[in-house]
Design a protein around this motif. Sequence first.
Motif, PDB file in Angstrom:
ATOM      1  N   ARG A   1       0.831  -1.203   0.000  1.00 37.84           N
ATOM      2  CA  ARG A   1       0.000   0.000   0.000  1.00 37.84           C
ATOM      3  C   ARG A   1       0.866   1.254   0.000  1.00 37.84           C
ATOM      4  O   ARG A   1       1.880   1.311   0.698  1.00 37.84           O
ATOM      5  CB  ARG A   1      -0.894   0.014   1.244  1.00 37.84           C
TER       6      ARG A   1
ATOM      7  N   VAL B   1      -2.479   8.623  -1.429  1.00 36.60           N
ATOM      8  CA  VAL B   1      -2.800   8.764  -2.850  1.00 36.60           C
ATOM      9  C   VAL B   1      -3.083  10.233  -3.125  1.00 36.60           C
ATOM     10  O   VAL B   1      -3.860  10.867  -2.402  1.00 36.60           O
ATOM     11  CB  VAL B   1      -4.026   7.910  -3.246  1.00 36.60           C
TER      12      VAL B   1
ATOM     13  N   CYS C   1     -11.062   4.028   1.335  1.00 32.42           N
ATOM     14  CA  CYS C   1      -9.642   3.924   1.014  1.00 32.42           C
ATOM     15  C   CYS C   1      -8.840   3.722   2.302  1.00 32.42           C
ATOM     16  O   CYS C   1      -8.998   4.478   3.265  1.00 32.42           O
ATOM     17  CB  CYS C   1      -9.177   5.181   0.289  1.00 32.42           C
TER      18      CYS C   1
ATOM     19  N   PHE D   1      -6.320  10.007   1.088  1.00 33.10           N
ATOM     20  CA  PHE D   1      -6.543  10.294  -0.335  1.00 33.10           C
ATOM     21  C   PHE D   1      -6.726  11.801  -0.488  1.00 33.10           C
ATOM     22  O   PHE D   1      -7.612  12.390   0.128  1.00 33.10           O
ATOM     23  CB  PHE D   1      -7.786   9.556  -0.845  1.00 33.10           C
TER      24      PHE D   1
ATOM     25  N   ASP E   1       4.364   7.424  -2.022  1.00 40.12           N
ATOM     26  CA  ASP E   1       3.013   7.828  -2.393  1.00 40.12           C
ATOM     27  C   ASP E   1       2.678   7.473  -3.844  1.00 40.12           C
ATOM     28  O   ASP E   1       3.571   7.347  -4.687  1.00 40.12           O
ATOM     29  CB  ASP E   1       2.849   9.338  -2.189  1.00 40.12           C
ATOM     30  N   LEU E   2       1.380   7.340  -4.115  1.00 37.61           N
ATOM     31  CA  LEU E   2       0.869   7.084  -5.460  1.00 37.61           C
ATOM     32  C   LEU E   2       0.209   8.350  -5.988  1.00 37.61           C
ATOM     33  O   LEU E   2      -0.630   8.944  -5.309  1.00 37.61           O
ATOM     34  CB  LEU E   2      -0.158   5.938  -5.436  1.00 37.61           C
TER      35      LEU E   2
ATOM     36  N   VAL F   1      -2.081   9.949  -9.086  1.00 38.47           N
ATOM     37  CA  VAL F   1      -3.016   9.606 -10.163  1.00 38.47           C
ATOM     38  C   VAL F   1      -3.167  10.825 -11.068  1.00 38.47           C
ATOM     39  O   VAL F   1      -3.499  11.920 -10.600  1.00 38.47           O
ATOM     40  CB  VAL F   1      -4.392   9.205  -9.600  1.00 38.47           C
TER      41      VAL F   1
ATOM     42  N   LEU G   1      -7.751   1.393  -9.358  1.00 37.80           N
ATOM     43  CA  LEU G   1      -7.596   1.647  -7.921  1.00 37.80           C
ATOM     44  C   LEU G   1      -8.245   0.532  -7.095  1.00 37.80           C
ATOM     45  O   LEU G   1      -7.742   0.166  -6.026  1.00 37.80           O
ATOM     46  CB  LEU G   1      -8.202   3.009  -7.578  1.00 37.80           C
TER      47      LEU G   1
ATOM     48  N   LEU H   1      -7.407  -0.162  -3.224  1.00 41.40           N
ATOM     49  CA  LEU H   1      -7.585   1.182  -2.685  1.00 41.40           C
ATOM     50  C   LEU H   1      -9.005   1.720  -2.821  1.00 41.40           C
ATOM     51  O   LEU H   1      -9.310   2.789  -2.275  1.00 41.40           O
ATOM     52  CB  LEU H   1      -6.617   2.154  -3.391  1.00 41.40           C
TER      53      LEU H   1
END
Length: 337
Positions: free
Chosen positions: A49, A53, A71, A75, A91-92, A94, A159, A164
Amino acid sequence: MFFDTALDDPEALGQIDGVLRDIASWGAQVRRAYGAAADALADLDAGDRPRAVVAGGPDGRLFRAVLEPICPVPFVAWPHPGLPAWAGPLDLVVVVCAEGSGIDAVSTAAEARRRGCALLVAAPEGSELHTVSDGRDAVFLPASGSNATALAVPVLSALHRLGLGPDVQPESVADALDDIAERCSPRVGVDENVAKEVALALADSTPLVWGGSVLAARAARRIAEALRSASGRPAVAGDDEQLVPLLSNAPEVDVFADPFEDGPAPLRPVLIILDDGTESPVLDVARRRLEAEAEQASVRVYPVRAAEGSQIGRFVTLLAVGRYAAAYLALGMGRPA
């Protein structure tokens, strides 16, 4: 002047045929967007994880509204260029851009690469955004078409596969949009067509649009924008605190007014309630408050109910009905749709 007969006149309806066909194709656009990304989605599985995000761009708030309740990590919707100062390798990020060349989207992806963030990108293959984001720890979803809402479906599916977000059920979303297209079709008469009914209600009125949940509120804002563009008049989306004063101060109806001597009557509000099926005591109180205030002020209330299904499905069906209503409103008012 509103030409209500235009809403059931095939010749008049031909003037907005292109707009209506585009809305009717939303279901097909969802299927194309998901199909284009199917191979990339098949390779995804829930791994480690991310710490958080970050969803960039104007659709970030839509993703946050869908994911935030479940989530497992923070987020953040980030509508600004670049990234928050804390974003880093854990971190992710998008990034979604249907055109693949938006300056903010490209700069956000480039900044994410520079900081070592993981990336989830949706854009056309070979686009500038695709090139900038390509690399290790990047998931790329090829975009099909320019409908940003349709493109959100495979992103949300990705996702979900990453552990997530909720299951999106793309085919159910597309089927629900196809059903709306049938119910709001120009072939369906005013007495059975909710979009035409709303357009008629707004012929000489100011729309007040309320959506209680986070997603319904987002749909309300986008529908209000469409109604403003269609009518050239104000249209307000807001919560109950914002809309109640507008209802309580609605102009009174003067049954003795003579439009030739007194001029046109002031526009009165119409309350449109977007119901996406979210159940909450807080929302129930807000809705009852709005309905009671509307009744006290003799303001008409029109509920618009979403199709059953996933959150994104309920959102897009509300949005589709609103866009149909805006097109019919523009037609009746003799304005470009």
